[in-house]
Design a protein around this motif. Sequence first.
Motif, PDB file in Angstrom:
ATOM      1  N   UNK A 142       0.755  -1.423   0.015  1.00  0.00           N
ATOM      2  CA  UNK A 142      -0.046   0.027  -0.049  1.00  0.00           C
ATOM      3  C   UNK A 142       0.873   1.193  -0.024  1.00  0.00           C
ATOM      4  N   UNK A 143       0.233   2.605  -0.218  1.00  0.00           N
ATOM      5  CA  UNK A 143       1.081   3.620  -0.025  1.00  0.00           C
ATOM      6  C   UNK A 143       1.388   3.871   1.373  1.00  0.00           C
ATOM      7  N   UNK A 144       0.721   3.704   2.116  1.00  0.00           N
ATOM      8  CA  UNK A 144       1.100   3.678   3.595  1.00  0.00           C
ATOM      9  C   UNK A 144       2.632   2.877   3.938  1.00  0.00           C
ATOM     10  N   UNK A 145       2.571   1.729   3.328  1.00  0.00           N
ATOM     11  CA  UNK A 145       3.540   0.793   3.555  1.00  0.00           C
ATOM     12  C   UNK A 145       4.864   1.238   2.760  1.00  0.00           C
ATOM     13  N   UNK A 146       4.578   1.839   1.509  1.00  0.00           N
ATOM     14  CA  UNK A 146       5.786   2.154   0.708  1.00  0.00           C
ATOM     15  C   UNK A 146       6.415   3.463   1.482  1.00  0.00           C
ATOM     16  N   UNK A 147       5.656   4.416   2.039  1.00  0.00           N
ATOM     17  CA  UNK A 147       6.035   5.547   2.609  1.00  0.00           C
ATOM     18  C   UNK A 147       6.914   5.235   4.066  1.00  0.00           C
ATOM     19  N   UNK A 148       6.515   4.087   4.498  1.00  0.00           N
ATOM     20  CA  UNK A 148       7.236   3.537   5.709  1.00  0.00           C
ATOM     21  C   UNK A 148       8.366   2.938   5.340  1.00  0.00           C
ATOM     22  N   UNK A 149       8.855   2.853   3.997  1.00  0.00           N
ATOM     23  CA  UNK A 149       9.893   2.011   3.738  1.00  0.00           C
ATOM     24  C   UNK A 149       9.975   0.469   3.953  1.00  0.00           C
ATOM     25  N   UNK A 150       8.545   0.077   3.941  1.00  0.00           N
ATOM     26  CA  UNK A 150       8.316  -1.431   4.082  1.00  0.00           C
ATOM     27  C   UNK A 150       8.002  -2.220   2.766  1.00  0.00           C
ATOM     28  N   UNK A 151       8.082  -1.461   1.599  1.00  0.00           N
ATOM     29  CA  UNK A 151       7.801  -2.361   0.479  1.00  0.00           C
ATOM     30  C   UNK A 151       8.594  -3.722   0.497  1.00  0.00           C
ATOM     31  N   UNK A 152       9.714  -3.758   0.443  1.00  0.00           N
ATOM     32  CA  UNK A 152      10.597  -5.253   0.318  1.00  0.00           C
ATOM     33  C   UNK A 152       9.934  -6.223   1.198  1.00  0.00           C
ATOM     34  N   UNK A 153      10.061  -5.773   2.645  1.00  0.00           N
ATOM     35  CA  UNK A 153       9.652  -6.625   3.565  1.00  0.00           C
ATOM     36  C   UNK A 153       8.024  -7.124   3.531  1.00  0.00           C
ATOM     37  N   UNK A 154       7.028  -6.167   3.069  1.00  0.00           N
ATOM     38  CA  UNK A 154       5.778  -6.715   2.754  1.00  0.00           C
ATOM     39  C   UNK A 154       5.581  -7.776   1.867  1.00  0.00           C
ATOM     40  N   UNK A 155       6.289  -7.407   0.752  1.00  0.00           N
ATOM     41  CA  UNK A 155       6.421  -8.531  -0.370  1.00  0.00           C
ATOM     42  C   UNK A 155       6.759  -9.855  -0.119  1.00  0.00           C
ATOM     43  N   UNK A 156       8.040  -9.762   0.712  1.00  0.00           N
ATOM     44  CA  UNK A 156       8.765 -11.076   0.889  1.00  0.00           C
ATOM     45  C   UNK A 156       7.745 -11.823   1.904  1.00  0.00           C
ATOM     46  N   UNK A 157       7.093 -11.096   2.784  1.00  0.00           N
ATOM     47  CA  UNK A 157       6.286 -11.688   3.785  1.00  0.00           C
ATOM     48  C   UNK A 157       5.149 -12.436   3.186  1.00  0.00           C
ATOM     49  N   UNK A 158       4.532 -11.699   1.763  1.00  0.00           N
ATOM     50  CA  UNK A 158       3.552 -12.184   1.133  1.00  0.00           C
ATOM     51  C   UNK A 158       3.848 -13.501   0.592  1.00  0.00           C
ATOM     52  N   UNK A 159       5.069 -13.567  -0.149  1.00  0.00           N
ATOM     53  CA  UNK A 159       5.422 -14.710  -0.948  1.00  0.00           C
ATOM     54  C   UNK A 159       5.890 -15.784  -0.058  1.00  0.00           C
ATOM     55  N   UNK A 160       6.319 -15.548   1.087  1.00  0.00           N
ATOM     56  CA  UNK A 160       6.624 -16.704   2.017  1.00  0.00           C
ATOM     57  C   UNK A 160       5.379 -17.204   2.550  1.00  0.00           C
ATOM     58  N   UNK A 161       4.374 -16.559   2.747  1.00  0.00           N
ATOM     59  CA  UNK A 161       3.070 -17.004   3.320  1.00  0.00           C
ATOM     60  C   UNK A 161       2.323 -17.887   2.142  1.00  0.00           C
ATOM     61  N   UNK A 162       2.396 -17.024   0.896  1.00  0.00           N
ATOM     62  CA  UNK A 162       1.615 -17.892  -0.163  1.00  0.00           C
ATOM     63  C   UNK A 162       2.286 -19.059  -0.643  1.00  0.00           C
ATOM     64  N   UNK A 163       3.487 -19.287  -0.762  1.00  0.00           N
ATOM     65  CA  UNK A 163       3.985 -20.364  -1.144  1.00  0.00           C
ATOM     66  C   UNK A 163       4.623 -21.264  -0.030  1.00  0.00           C
ATOM     67  N   UNK A 164       4.116 -21.261   1.228  1.00  0.00           N
ATOM     68  CA  UNK A 164       4.521 -22.056   2.105  1.00  0.00           C
ATOM     69  C   UNK A 164       4.217 -23.482   1.900  1.00  0.00           C
ATOM     70  N   UNK A 165       5.257 -24.451   1.941  1.00  0.00           N
ATOM     71  CA  UNK A 165       5.025 -25.845   1.700  1.00  0.00           C
ATOM     72  C   UNK A 165       4.880 -26.028   0.178  1.00  0.00           C
ATOM     73  N   UNK A 166       4.966 -25.285  -0.442  1.00  0.00           N
ATOM     74  CA  UNK A 166       5.015 -25.714  -1.969  1.00  0.00           C
ATOM     75  C   UNK A 166       6.314 -26.005  -2.696  1.00  0.00           C
ATOM     76  N   UNK A 167       6.584 -26.974  -3.026  1.00  0.00           N
ATOM     77  CA  UNK A 167       7.798 -27.526  -3.495  1.00  0.00           C
ATOM     78  C   UNK A 167       8.092 -27.129  -4.921  1.00  0.00           C
TER      79      UNK A 167
END
Length: 237
Positions: A142-167
Motif C-alpha cells: 500500500x502507499x502507507x507501507x511504501x512511505x514507511x519503507x516497508x515495500x520489500x519486507x511486505x512483499x517478501x512476507x506475502x511470498x513466504x506465506x503464499x508459497x509455504x509448503x509448495x515444493x
Amino acid sequence: MRRKLVVGNWKMHLTRDEAASLVGALQENFVETDAEVGVCPAYLSIGIVRRIMEGAPIALGAQDVFWLDQGAFTGQVSASMLRDAGVTMCLVGHSETRGRFGKLDVPESTVGYFAETDETVNLKIKALLKHGVAPILCVGETLEEREADRTDSVIQSQLRGALAGIAEFKNGVVAYEPVWAIGTGKTCDASEASRVCGVVRAALRDILGAQADSVRILYGGSVNAGNAKELFSQKDI
C-alpha cells in the motif's frame, strides 16, 4: 529464456455480450507476438469467451478460485470447475480480494468482506497446481507501507506465506502490483518496478531454489500503451 506474458484482468466489468464483443475485437486486431497473451473475464463470461477464442493464441484465465473441490460453499468456484471450463491460469491474492484498495469504491465499513489472507492464498495455489491451472500470485504494498519503507519486507512476507509448503511452483507466475497504482492512474516508475521485481526474484530463490529463475514476474498497476514498452524492457519484468 522466460517468455513474456501479458494478462488482462477484466475485473467486475462487461456483460456476456460486451465480453464477447471485446474478445472478438481482440482477435480481429491481434498482432502476432512472441509474448503469451491471456484474459481473465468474470466467471459468467468464461464460457462465451472460450467459445469465441477457440483456436486463437490467447489463454483463458479466471480472477479467483476456492481451494476445495466441492462442498457446501455457496457462491464459490473450485479449481476443478475452472479447469473443466477451459481455464488455464488464475489470479490469486489480488489486493482487492485481500481488501487492500488503491482507490476505494465501497464504504470503508464493508472492506472486511474482502478478507483474503496469505493462508487462503496458499490453499488456492495448491488447489490450482493440483488441477493443472497456472497460478498468478499477486503481491504488492500500500502507499502507507511504501512511505514507511516497508515495500520489500511486505512483499517478501506475502511470498513466504503464499508459497509455504509448495515444493514446485510449476508454471506459476508472480504479479507485482503496488496497491497504490491499481486503478488510480498512478504508475510505479519503471526502474523502481524493476528493482522490486528483482526483490521478488531473490525471495523466490530463497523459497523455491533454482526453479525461481524460470518463474515469470509481471508488473501490474495502471499499465497502458504509453508505458508498457518501457516496463517490458526492464530485466525482471
